[in-house]
Design an enzyme around this catalytic site. Structure first.
Site, PDB file in Angstrom:
ATOM      1  N   PHE A 112       0.819  -1.222   0.000  1.00 46.79           N
ATOM      2  CA  PHE A 112       0.000   0.000   0.000  1.00 46.79           C
ATOM      3  C   PHE A 112       0.848   1.266   0.000  1.00 46.79           C
ATOM      4  O   PHE A 112       0.379   2.333  -0.390  1.00 46.79           O
ATOM      5  CB  PHE A 112      -0.970  -0.017   1.183  1.00 46.79           C
ATOM      6  CG  PHE A 112      -0.391   0.441   2.502  1.00 46.79           C
ATOM      7  CD1 PHE A 112      -0.716   1.685   3.028  1.00 46.79           C
ATOM      8  CD2 PHE A 112       0.440  -0.378   3.253  1.00 46.79           C
ATOM      9  CE1 PHE A 112      -0.211   2.113   4.245  1.00 46.79           C
ATOM     10  CE2 PHE A 112       0.944   0.024   4.476  1.00 46.79           C
ATOM     11  CZ  PHE A 112       0.620   1.273   4.968  1.00 46.79           C
ATOM     12  N   LYS A 113       2.127   1.153   0.397  1.00 43.79           N
ATOM     13  CA  LYS A 113       2.988   2.342   0.423  1.00 43.79           C
ATOM     14  C   LYS A 113       3.159   2.925  -0.981  1.00 43.79           C
ATOM     15  O   LYS A 113       3.453   4.115  -1.138  1.00 43.79           O
ATOM     16  CB  LYS A 113       4.361   1.989   0.995  1.00 43.79           C
ATOM     17  CG  LYS A 113       4.340   1.262   2.337  1.00 43.79           C
ATOM     18  CD  LYS A 113       3.942   2.148   3.476  1.00 43.79           C
ATOM     19  CE  LYS A 113       3.815   1.417   4.798  1.00 43.79           C
ATOM     20  NZ  LYS A 113       5.054   1.099   5.463  1.00 43.79           N
ATOM     21  N   ASP A 114       2.996   2.097  -2.024  1.00 41.71           N
ATOM     22  CA  ASP A 114       3.119   2.596  -3.395  1.00 41.71           C
ATOM     23  C   ASP A 114       2.121   3.714  -3.679  1.00 41.71           C
ATOM     24  O   ASP A 114       2.399   4.619  -4.464  1.00 41.71           O
ATOM     25  CB  ASP A 114       2.884   1.465  -4.411  1.00 41.71           C
ATOM     26  CG  ASP A 114       4.006   0.431  -4.426  1.00 41.71           C
ATOM     27  OD1 ASP A 114       5.177   0.829  -4.314  1.00 41.71           O
ATOM     28  OD2 ASP A 114       3.702  -0.766  -4.545  1.00 41.71           O
TER      29      ASP A 114
END
Length: 477
Positions: A112-114
Site C-alpha cells: 500500500f505504500k506505493d
C-alpha cells in the site's frame, strides 16, 4: 492551507514547506492548521468517483492552487498511478460472510505504500524542477516503505535516496526489492537492529537543523504529511464501496479495520473521520501492542523489546504518528501534545490524560492479534474463498472472523489489505498453504545485490551523516 507543528513551537509552513520537511524544527509533526469539513451533499457527490478521482479531490483541499494549479495536480496524480497493475488502482474484493477486503497493493512493489509514495514523489519532482534543487531523502523501513520509496524516486534526476533496513527483520523478498536496485541514486544500508532502533540515527540527523538545511534532507516516512494526505483516500473509497445507501439522513456508518504499525494509515483514518466521513475505526496490531494498550487502557509505553511476528512490517514499538492522533483528538492542543511526547521521549512511558484517552477510545477501538490467529485467518480465508491473504491483511481479517463467530451485530465492515501475499511466502507456508509467486518476484533471487552493513558496534548516526555529506559533495562536484 497552512501547516503547523503538533508541538506548536515551529513557524507555520505551506504544503511545499511541509512536503520538504521531516520532523518540524520543534520535534513535532506537521498537520493542517484547519481541517476542511465535508457535508452530506459533498459526500454524495463524491460517491461515484474513482480512487484517483478521490485522491485529486482530497489533495485539492490541502494543496493550494497557487502552489500546484488544479490541472497540474490532476496530471501529477494520473502519472503517479500509471504503473499500477489494476485498472482501478485499488480493488474491493467481496468475499463470503460479509468479508470485504480492500486491496491496496496493486503498485510496483505490491504494497500500500506505493499509493502515497508515488504521489508524494510526483509532488517533489514538480517543485524540484521549478527550483532546480537537489535533495537527499532518508528513509527507515520495517519492510515495505523502503522499496516503495526507492521505486517512487528511481527516475528522479535530482534526488538521492538513503534507505536503512533492519537486517533479518524483513521478509527475504522485501530485502531483495531494495538491495537489487543498483541505481546511482539509491543507497541501501543494512542495520543490525530492528526498525525502532534504526529510527534513532535518523531522528538524530534530522534534529541537527543546520545540517538538514545545508544538505537539503527530507523524509519519505509517514512523518511526511503528504503520505497521510493521500492515504485518506483509502477510507473514502472503502466507505463509498461498502455503505449500503447515501440517500438517507444521517448517513450510514461503515467500520474500517486498519492493520497498523507506525500509525500513519490510522492517522489518515482519524483525519478523514474528523472531516466528517462517518466511519468507525478499528486499529489491529500484532503482539507489539503499544497502540492497542493506548486505546484500551491509556497506556502509551514501550514494552521491554520488539517481538518478531509473522506480520513483520508491524513489528514497531514507537508509532510516531500517534502524535498526530493525540493532537487531533485533544482539540488541536499543541501544549498537551508537546508535554505528552516530550515525557514519552524522556521516559518511554506515558499515561494519557483521562479526557484524551476517552476521546481516543471513542474514535478508535482496537485489538491485538497473535501469530496463531494470523495463520488461522489465512487458512480460513483460503478454505472459504480460495483467497490468499498476506499476514498483515490477516491481522485485519482475524478481527472480522472474531466478530462473526461472536455473532456480533455489525455495520458494513471493510478490512484494509496493505500487501500482497506474494511478498510473504514464509508466512503463507506457516499457515500450511502454498505460496503463489509472480515471475517478477521469482526473478529477484537471480539479481545482483548491493548494500552497506551498519554493524552493532558502528556509530550509525556518524555513518548516516557521512553518507549524506558524500552525496552532497558529489552533487556539487
Amino acid at each position: 492551507m497552512w501547516y503547523i507543528s503538533t508541538r506548536g513551537l515551529a513557524p507555520r509552513v505551506d504544503f511545499e514547506g511541509a512536503l520538504f520537511s521531516g520532523y518540524a524544527p520543534d520535534g513535532g509533526l506537521y498537520v493542517p492548521e484547519e481541517l476542511p469539513q465535508l457535508d452530506g451533499e459533498t459526500l454524495r457527490q463524491w460517491r461515484s468517483l474513482s480512487y484517483p478521482g478521490l485522491v485529486k479531490e482530497l489533495c485539492s483541499l490541502f494543496i493550494g492552487p497557487e502552489l500546484i494549479p488544479r490541472d497540474d495536480l490532476n496530471g501529477l496524480i494520473d502519472r503517479a498511478f500509471s504503473r499500477f497493475r489494476h485498472k482501478d488502482v485499488v480493488h474491493l474484493c467481496r468475499l463470503v460472510q460479509g468479508l470485504n477486503v480492500l486491496e491496496l497493493w496493486h503498485g510496483v512493489t505490491r504494497a500500500f505504500k506505493d499509493l502515497s509514495l508515488s504521489c508524494t514523489a510526483q509532488f517533489l519532482q514538480y517543485f524540484l524542477e521549478k527550483r532546480e534543487k537537489h535533495i537527499t531523502v532518508v528513509v527507515g523501513t520495517s519492510g515495505d516503505t523502503g522499496s516503495a520509496a526507492i521505486e517512487s524516486v528511481l527516475e528522479a534526476k535530482n534526488v538521492d535516496i538513503i534507505v536503512l533496513l533492519p537486517k533479518g527483520h524483513c521478509s527475504r523478498i522485501q530485502e531483495l526489492q531494495m538491495t537489487t536496485v543498483l541505481r546511482e541514486n539509491v543507497h541501501v544500508f543494512e542495520v543490525e537492529g530492528n526498525s525502532d532502533q534504526l529510527d534513532v540515527p535518523i531522528k538524530a540527523v534530522f534534529a541537527d537543523l543546520p545540517f538538514v538545511e545545508k544538505h537539503n534532507l527530507m523524509s519519505l516516512n509517514s512523518v511526511n504529511w503528504s503520505r497521510v494526505l493521500v492515504q485518506m483516500a483509502h477510507y473514502f473509497f472503502a466507505y463509498f464501496r461498502c455503505a449500503p445507501s447515501l440517500d438517507g439522513c444521517p448517513l450510514p456508518t461503515v467500520e474500517v479495520v486498519v492493520p497498523t504499525g507506525a500509525a500513519g494509515n490510522l492517522a489518515a483514518g482519524c483525519t478523514a473521520q474528523k472531516m466528517g466521513l462517518p466511519i468507525r475505526l478499528v486499529a489491529v496490531v500484532n503482539h507489539n501492542d503499544i497502540i492497542h494498550r493506548a486505546i484500551r487502557q491509556g497506556d502509551f509505553s514501550l514494552s521491554e523489546a520488539v517481538r518478531p511476528s509473522l506480520a513483520s512490517a508491524m513489528d514497531i514499538q514507537m508509532p510516531y504518528n500517534m502524535e498526530r492522533i493525540f493532537w487531533l483528538l485533544s482539540g488541536s492542543n499543541s501544549q498537551v501534545t508537546r508535554a505528552l511526547m516530550e515525557q514519552f521521549e524522556r521516559t518511554q512511558s506515558v499515561q494519557l490524560p483521562k479526557e484524551l484517552h476517552s476521546k481516543l477510545s471513542e474514535a478508535v477501538t482496537s485489538q491485538s492479534v497473535s501469530d496463531e490467529a494470523i495463520t488461522r485467518a489465512m487458512g480460513r480465508c483460503w478454505e472459504e474463498n480460495r483467497y490468499l491473504l498476506c499476514p498483515h491483511s490477516a491481522v485485519a481479517v482475524s478481527y472480522h472472523y472474531q466478530q462473526l463467530d461472536r455473532q456480533q451485530p455489525s455495520t458494513p465492515r471493510c478490512c484494509l489489505a496493505p500487501a500482497s501475499a506474494a511478498k510473504f511466502p514464509e508466512a503463507v507456508l506457516a499457515a500450511g498453504l502454498t505460496p503463489e509467486t509472480p515471475v517478477d518476484i521469482l526473478a529477484l533471487e537471480n539479481k545482483e545485490t548491493r548494500c552497506t552493513p551498519m554493524q552493532r558496534e558502528d556509530d550509525w548516526t556518524l555513518m548516516l551523516r557521512d553518507a549524506v555529506e558524500h552525496l552532497s559533495q558529489r552533487w556539487r562536484g
